[in-house]
Design an enzyme around this catalytic site. Structure first.
Site, PDB file in Angstrom:
ATOM      1  N   SER A 250       0.828  -1.208   0.000  1.00 26.92           N
ATOM      2  CA  SER A 250       0.000   0.000   0.000  1.00 26.92           C
ATOM      3  C   SER A 250       0.858   1.250   0.000  1.00 26.92           C
ATOM      4  CB  SER A 250      -0.847   0.064   1.278  1.00 26.92           C
ATOM      5  OG  SER A 250      -1.685  -1.044   1.377  1.00 26.92           O
TER       6      SER A 250
ATOM      7  N   GLU B  84      -3.695  -0.495  -9.247  1.00 19.65           N
ATOM      8  CA  GLU B  84      -2.600   0.404  -9.618  1.00 19.65           C
ATOM      9  C   GLU B  84      -1.405  -0.471 -10.017  1.00 19.65           C
ATOM     10  OE1 GLU B  84      -3.232   4.409  -6.970  1.00 19.65           O
ATOM     11  OE2 GLU B  84      -2.482   2.679  -5.887  1.00 19.65           O
TER      12      GLU B  84
ATOM     13  N   HIS C 158      -1.252  -3.093  -7.095  1.00 19.60           N
ATOM     14  CA  HIS C 158      -1.935  -2.662  -5.870  1.00 19.60           C
ATOM     15  C   HIS C 158      -3.442  -2.797  -6.052  1.00 19.60           C
ATOM     16  CE1 HIS C 158      -3.041   0.672  -2.837  1.00 19.60           C
ATOM     17  NE2 HIS C 158      -2.912  -0.473  -2.219  1.00 19.60           N
TER      18      HIS C 158
ATOM     19  N   ASN D 119      -3.759   5.937  -2.200  1.00 17.27           N
ATOM     20  CA  ASN D 119      -3.463   6.117  -0.771  1.00 17.27           C
ATOM     21  C   ASN D 119      -2.843   7.476  -0.453  1.00 17.27           C
ATOM     22  OD1 ASN D 119      -4.594   3.766   0.073  1.00 17.27           O
ATOM     23  ND2 ASN D 119      -2.710   2.580  -0.076  1.00 17.27           N
TER      24      ASN D 119
HETATM   25  N1  CAA Z   1     -17.632 -10.449  -2.240  1.00 17.59           N
HETATM   26  C1  CAA Z   1     -18.701 -10.574  -3.053  1.00 17.59           C
HETATM   27  N2  CAA Z   1     -19.723  -9.706  -3.058  1.00 17.59           N
HETATM   28  C2  CAA Z   1     -19.678  -8.680  -2.202  1.00 17.59           C
HETATM   29  C3  CAA Z   1     -18.599  -8.479  -1.315  1.00 17.59           C
HETATM   30  C4  CAA Z   1     -17.539  -9.427  -1.365  1.00 17.59           C
HETATM   31  N3  CAA Z   1     -16.440  -9.322  -0.584  1.00 17.59           N
HETATM   32  N4  CAA Z   1     -18.845  -7.360  -0.588  1.00 17.59           N
HETATM   33  C5  CAA Z   1     -20.022  -6.865  -1.009  1.00 17.59           C
HETATM   34  N5  CAA Z   1     -20.520  -7.655  -1.983  1.00 17.59           N
HETATM   35  C6  CAA Z   1     -21.723  -7.424  -2.765  1.00 17.59           C
HETATM   36  C7  CAA Z   1     -23.011  -7.461  -2.017  1.00 17.59           C
HETATM   37  O1  CAA Z   1     -23.565  -8.753  -1.995  1.00 17.59           O
HETATM   38  C8  CAA Z   1     -23.869  -6.485  -2.842  1.00 17.59           C
HETATM   39  O2  CAA Z   1     -24.421  -7.030  -4.030  1.00 17.59           O
HETATM   40  P1  CAA Z   1     -25.642  -6.247  -4.816  1.00 17.59           P
HETATM   41  O3  CAA Z   1     -25.195  -4.843  -5.098  1.00 17.59           O
HETATM   42  O4  CAA Z   1     -25.822  -7.064  -6.058  1.00 17.59           O
HETATM   43  O5  CAA Z   1     -26.784  -6.285  -3.867  1.00 17.59           O
HETATM   44  C9  CAA Z   1     -22.904  -5.468  -3.322  1.00 17.59           C
HETATM   45  O6  CAA Z   1     -21.619  -6.084  -3.243  1.00 17.59           O
HETATM   46  C10 CAA Z   1     -22.978  -4.252  -2.514  1.00 17.59           C
HETATM   47  O7  CAA Z   1     -22.747  -4.630  -1.166  1.00 17.59           O
HETATM   48  P2  CAA Z   1     -23.448  -3.945   0.058  1.00 17.59           P
HETATM   49  O8  CAA Z   1     -24.833  -3.513  -0.298  1.00 17.59           O
HETATM   50  O9  CAA Z   1     -23.236  -4.791   1.260  1.00 17.59           O
HETATM   51  O10 CAA Z   1     -22.574  -2.711   0.328  1.00 17.59           O
HETATM   52  P3  CAA Z   1     -22.188  -1.505  -0.568  1.00 17.59           P
HETATM   53  O11 CAA Z   1     -23.217  -1.136  -1.554  1.00 17.59           O
HETATM   54  O12 CAA Z   1     -21.701  -0.494   0.406  1.00 17.59           O
HETATM   55  O13 CAA Z   1     -20.928  -2.031  -1.404  1.00 17.59           O
HETATM   56  C11 CAA Z   1     -18.587  -1.891  -1.261  1.00 17.59           C
HETATM   57  C12 CAA Z   1     -19.836  -2.602  -0.789  1.00 17.59           C
HETATM   58  C13 CAA Z   1     -18.289  -2.218  -2.718  1.00 17.59           C
HETATM   59  C14 CAA Z   1     -17.468  -2.447  -0.385  1.00 17.59           C
HETATM   60  C15 CAA Z   1     -18.762  -0.341  -1.101  1.00 17.59           C
HETATM   61  O14 CAA Z   1     -19.217  -0.033   0.172  1.00 17.59           O
HETATM   62  C16 CAA Z   1     -17.471   0.425  -1.336  1.00 17.59           C
HETATM   63  O15 CAA Z   1     -17.064   0.654  -2.469  1.00 17.59           O
HETATM   64  N6  CAA Z   1     -16.851   0.852  -0.222  1.00 17.59           N
HETATM   65  C17 CAA Z   1     -15.590   1.590  -0.296  1.00 17.59           C
HETATM   66  C18 CAA Z   1     -14.460   0.601  -0.417  1.00 17.59           C
HETATM   67  C19 CAA Z   1     -13.150   1.293  -0.584  1.00 17.59           C
HETATM   68  O16 CAA Z   1     -13.007   2.512  -0.561  1.00 17.59           O
HETATM   69  N7  CAA Z   1     -12.101   0.467  -0.752  1.00 17.59           N
HETATM   70  C20 CAA Z   1     -10.752   0.954  -0.867  1.00 17.59           C
HETATM   71  C21 CAA Z   1     -10.060   0.819   0.464  1.00 17.59           C
HETATM   72  S1  CAA Z   1      -8.417   1.447   0.402  1.00 17.59           S
HETATM   73  C22 CAA Z   1      -7.530   0.182  -0.218  1.00 17.59           C
HETATM   74  O17 CAA Z   1      -8.000  -0.889  -0.458  1.00 17.59           O
HETATM   75  C23 CAA Z   1      -6.087   0.463  -0.498  1.00 17.59           C
HETATM   76  C24 CAA Z   1      -5.133   0.249   0.590  1.00 17.59           C
HETATM   77  O18 CAA Z   1      -3.942   0.054   0.277  1.00 17.59           O
HETATM   78  C25 CAA Z   1      -5.500   0.351   2.003  1.00 17.59           C
HETATM   79  P1  NAD Z   2      -3.682  -9.159   6.713  1.00 20.84           P
HETATM   80  O1  NAD Z   2      -3.111  -8.884   8.043  1.00 20.84           O
HETATM   81  O2  NAD Z   2      -5.145  -9.368   6.563  1.00 20.84           O
HETATM   82  O3  NAD Z   2      -2.968 -10.457   6.068  1.00 20.84           O
HETATM   83  C1  NAD Z   2      -1.587 -10.644   5.994  1.00 20.84           C
HETATM   84  C2  NAD Z   2      -1.334 -12.153   5.917  1.00 20.84           C
HETATM   85  O4  NAD Z   2       0.052 -12.377   5.602  1.00 20.84           O
HETATM   86  C3  NAD Z   2      -1.604 -12.876   7.239  1.00 20.84           C
HETATM   87  O5  NAD Z   2      -2.465 -13.969   6.988  1.00 20.84           O
HETATM   88  C4  NAD Z   2      -0.218 -13.362   7.710  1.00 20.84           C
HETATM   89  O6  NAD Z   2      -0.278 -14.602   8.373  1.00 20.84           O
HETATM   90  C5  NAD Z   2       0.509 -13.479   6.381  1.00 20.84           C
HETATM   91  N1  NAD Z   2       1.959 -13.330   6.482  1.00 20.84           N
HETATM   92  C6  NAD Z   2       2.640 -12.401   7.201  1.00 20.84           C
HETATM   93  N2  NAD Z   2       3.965 -12.546   6.977  1.00 20.84           N
HETATM   94  C7  NAD Z   2       4.109 -13.590   6.095  1.00 20.84           C
HETATM   95  C8  NAD Z   2       5.222 -14.204   5.454  1.00 20.84           C
HETATM   96  N3  NAD Z   2       6.467 -13.785   5.672  1.00 20.84           N
HETATM   97  N4  NAD Z   2       4.999 -15.232   4.593  1.00 20.84           N
HETATM   98  C9  NAD Z   2       3.731 -15.664   4.350  1.00 20.84           C
HETATM   99  N5  NAD Z   2       2.626 -15.113   4.923  1.00 20.84           N
HETATM  100  C10 NAD Z   2       2.823 -14.083   5.776  1.00 20.84           C
HETATM  101  O7  NAD Z   2      -3.170  -7.973   5.763  1.00 20.84           O
HETATM  102  P2  NAD Z   2      -3.877  -7.387   4.437  1.00 20.84           P
HETATM  103  O8  NAD Z   2      -4.820  -6.326   4.840  1.00 20.84           O
HETATM  104  O9  NAD Z   2      -4.322  -8.523   3.580  1.00 20.84           O
HETATM  105  O10 NAD Z   2      -2.620  -6.647   3.782  1.00 20.84           O
HETATM  106  C11 NAD Z   2      -1.642  -7.366   3.075  1.00 20.84           C
HETATM  107  C12 NAD Z   2      -0.866  -6.415   2.189  1.00 20.84           C
HETATM  108  O11 NAD Z   2      -1.778  -5.774   1.279  1.00 20.84           O
HETATM  109  C13 NAD Z   2      -0.146  -5.287   2.929  1.00 20.84           C
HETATM  110  O12 NAD Z   2       1.030  -4.982   2.240  1.00 20.84           O
HETATM  111  C14 NAD Z   2      -1.167  -4.152   2.836  1.00 20.84           C
HETATM  112  O13 NAD Z   2      -0.584  -2.874   2.964  1.00 20.84           O
HETATM  113  C15 NAD Z   2      -1.696  -4.367   1.429  1.00 20.84           C
HETATM  114  N6  NAD Z   2      -3.033  -3.812   1.171  1.00 20.84           N
HETATM  115  C16 NAD Z   2      -3.988  -3.828   2.142  1.00 20.84           C
HETATM  116  C17 NAD Z   2      -5.261  -3.313   1.858  1.00 20.84           C
HETATM  117  C18 NAD Z   2      -6.348  -3.326   2.889  1.00 20.84           C
HETATM  118  O14 NAD Z   2      -7.385  -2.662   2.659  1.00 20.84           O
HETATM  119  N7  NAD Z   2      -6.212  -4.036   3.989  1.00 20.84           N
HETATM  120  C19 NAD Z   2      -5.528  -2.820   0.584  1.00 20.84           C
HETATM  121  C20 NAD Z   2      -4.528  -2.843  -0.397  1.00 20.84           C
HETATM  122  C21 NAD Z   2      -3.269  -3.336  -0.091  1.00 20.84           C
END
Ligand code: CAA
Ligand code: NAD
Length: 294
Positions: free
Chosen positions: A119, A152, A140, A190
């Site tokens: 991330s 990404e 990503h 991010n």
């Molecule tokens: N698998 C399969 N289906 C799923 C699911 C999953 N994991 N999660 C939700 N669904 C389905 C539901 O069954 C539902 O289907 P219908 O639309 O056909 O009814 C649909 O998806 C919508 O689900 P919900 O009504 O429960 O919820 P929602 O409308 O809020 O949608 C969501 C869910 C797509 C997650 C939406 O809330 C969303 O886009 N949220 C924002 C997510 C976001 O910003 N993600 C980025 C996080 S940052 C990141 O990932 C990067 C990082 O490095 C940290």
């Molecule tokens: P998580 O904690 O849910 O899962 C990580 C998994 O990796 C765990 O099951 C752990 O047992 C395993 N693990 C740790 N060290 C290991 C190793 N050396 N060898 C094998 N397995 C190992 O974490 P996550 O949220 O799935 O995040 C995983 C990666 O994805 C991170 O780099 C995170 O920044 C990135 N990411 C996370 C998100 C998010 O929304 N959580 C979104 C995009 C990218």
């Protein structure tokens, strides 16, 4: 990229989603996690997600069975030797990611594409000690992977054009949209999303509004699909702290610094939906706002 053998390392939130997306796209998938107990959990998560897709008519029951059959959990990294692509989704810490690539380089072919789902860490930092740094790119994915259409695709200063092309082709084969980004901490999403999430925590600390009001405000007033505290719980508070620390370290801008409340919650084990408790308690039928003593 036609059907290939995909290795996924880390079967947590992201790894399980990536494995599922690859299997649904027709790839054979080998999943490895250093914590054997994670396999059953990941299996359950994938099963539930595939089930939802069938329920919604987005996948046929036959396709569910086929996708399930294509995913195998393997106990050692050596089992990933025949993979054409290996994607890592382990903990967001540099040293274990570097160690992983060095270990995988010893077992995989030299033409295996390596992709990090990091991330916030730089891709090039993960190539330290590698004989073939040109094959490592960033892929990503976004959480929840089965629902989020973006990936990404990140080119480090060492990534080869061939590796980038293979990455782009792989993403297209998953039916997802790719954007390419430079290897700058936070990439595009991010860089913009993390300060917003951290600002929501700071707003809560300052008492601007309650957690549920801030969530409702951003949903109803800004059209976000979920409020920032729900999203923090989805992403994982521990992961957000690590991401914030890494991006802060890179740019030294306070907007990336994890606020104290977030750190306290991680210390308490409230890491979000994956542990059952975060800003909300997810253990009941509907999420309930946690009493955080604010
Ligand atoms: N698998 C399969 N289906 C799923 C699911 C999953 N994991 N999660 C939700 N669904 C389905 C539901 O069954 C539902 O289907 P219908 O639309 O056909 O009814 C649909 O998806 C919508 O689900 P919900 O009504 O429960 O919820 P929602 O409308 O809020 O949608 C969501 C869910 C797509 C997650 C939406 O809330 C969303 O886009 N949220 C924002 C997510 C976001 O910003 N993600 C980025 C996080 S940052 C990141 O990932 C990067 C990082 O490095 C940290
Ligand atoms: P998580 O904690 O849910 O899962 C990580 C998994 O990796 C765990 O099951 C752990 O047992 C395993 N693990 C740790 N060290 C290991 C190793 N050396 N060898 C094998 N397995 C190992 O974490 P996550 O949220 O799935 O995040 C995983 C990666 O994805 C991170 O780099 C995170 O920044 C990135 N990411 C996370 C998100 C998010 O929304 N959580 C979104 C995009 C990218």
């Amino acid at each position: 990229m036609t059907q290939v053998l995909v290795g996924v390392v880390g079967a947590g939130l992201m790894g399980s989603g990536i494995a599922q997306a690859a299997a649904v796209a027709g790839h054979e998938v080998l999943v490895h996690d250093s914590n054997g107990a994670q396999w059953n959990h990941a299996r359950g998560v994938i099963e539930a997600s595939l089930g939802k897709l069938v329920e919604k008519g987005k996948l046929t029951p036959e396709a569910l069975l086929a996708a399930r059959e294509r995913i195998r959990f393997v106990p050692t990294l050596e089992d990933l030797a025949p993979c054409d692509v290996v994607i890592e989704a382990i903990v967001e810490t540099l040293a274990p990611k570097q160690a992983l690539w060095q270990a995988l380089e010893k077992v995989c072919r030299t033409d295996t594409l390596f992709a990090t789902n990091t991330s916030s860490l730089s891709v090039v930092d993960q190539t330290i000690g590698l004989q073939h740094p040109e094959r490592l790119i960033g892929l990503h994915f976004f959480n929840p992977v089965p629902m989020m259409p973006l990936v990404e695709v990140v080119r480090s200063v060492q990534s080869s054009p061939q590796a980038m092309l293979a990455g782009l082709e792989f993403v297209a084969g998953l039916g997802k949209t790719a954007v390419t980004t430079r290897d700058e901490s936070g990439f595009i999403v991010n860089l913009l999303l993390v300060p917003y999430l951290l600002d929501a925590v700071r707003a809560l600390e300052r008492g601007v509004g309650s957690m549920t009001d801030i969530d409702a405000a951003m949903k109803l007033g800004a059209g976000h699909p979920m409020g920032p505290f729900t999203l923090l719980d989805f992403v994982g508070l521990d992961t957000v702290v690590k991401i914030g620390e890494i991006i802060f370290d890179q740019y030294r801008e306070t907007r990336y610094a994890p606020p104290p409340l977030l750190r306290r919650m991680v210390a308490a084990g409230y890491t979000g939906k994956k542990s059952g408790k975060g800003f909300y308690d997810w253990t009941g039928d509907v999420p309930a706002a946690m009493e955080l003593g604010l």
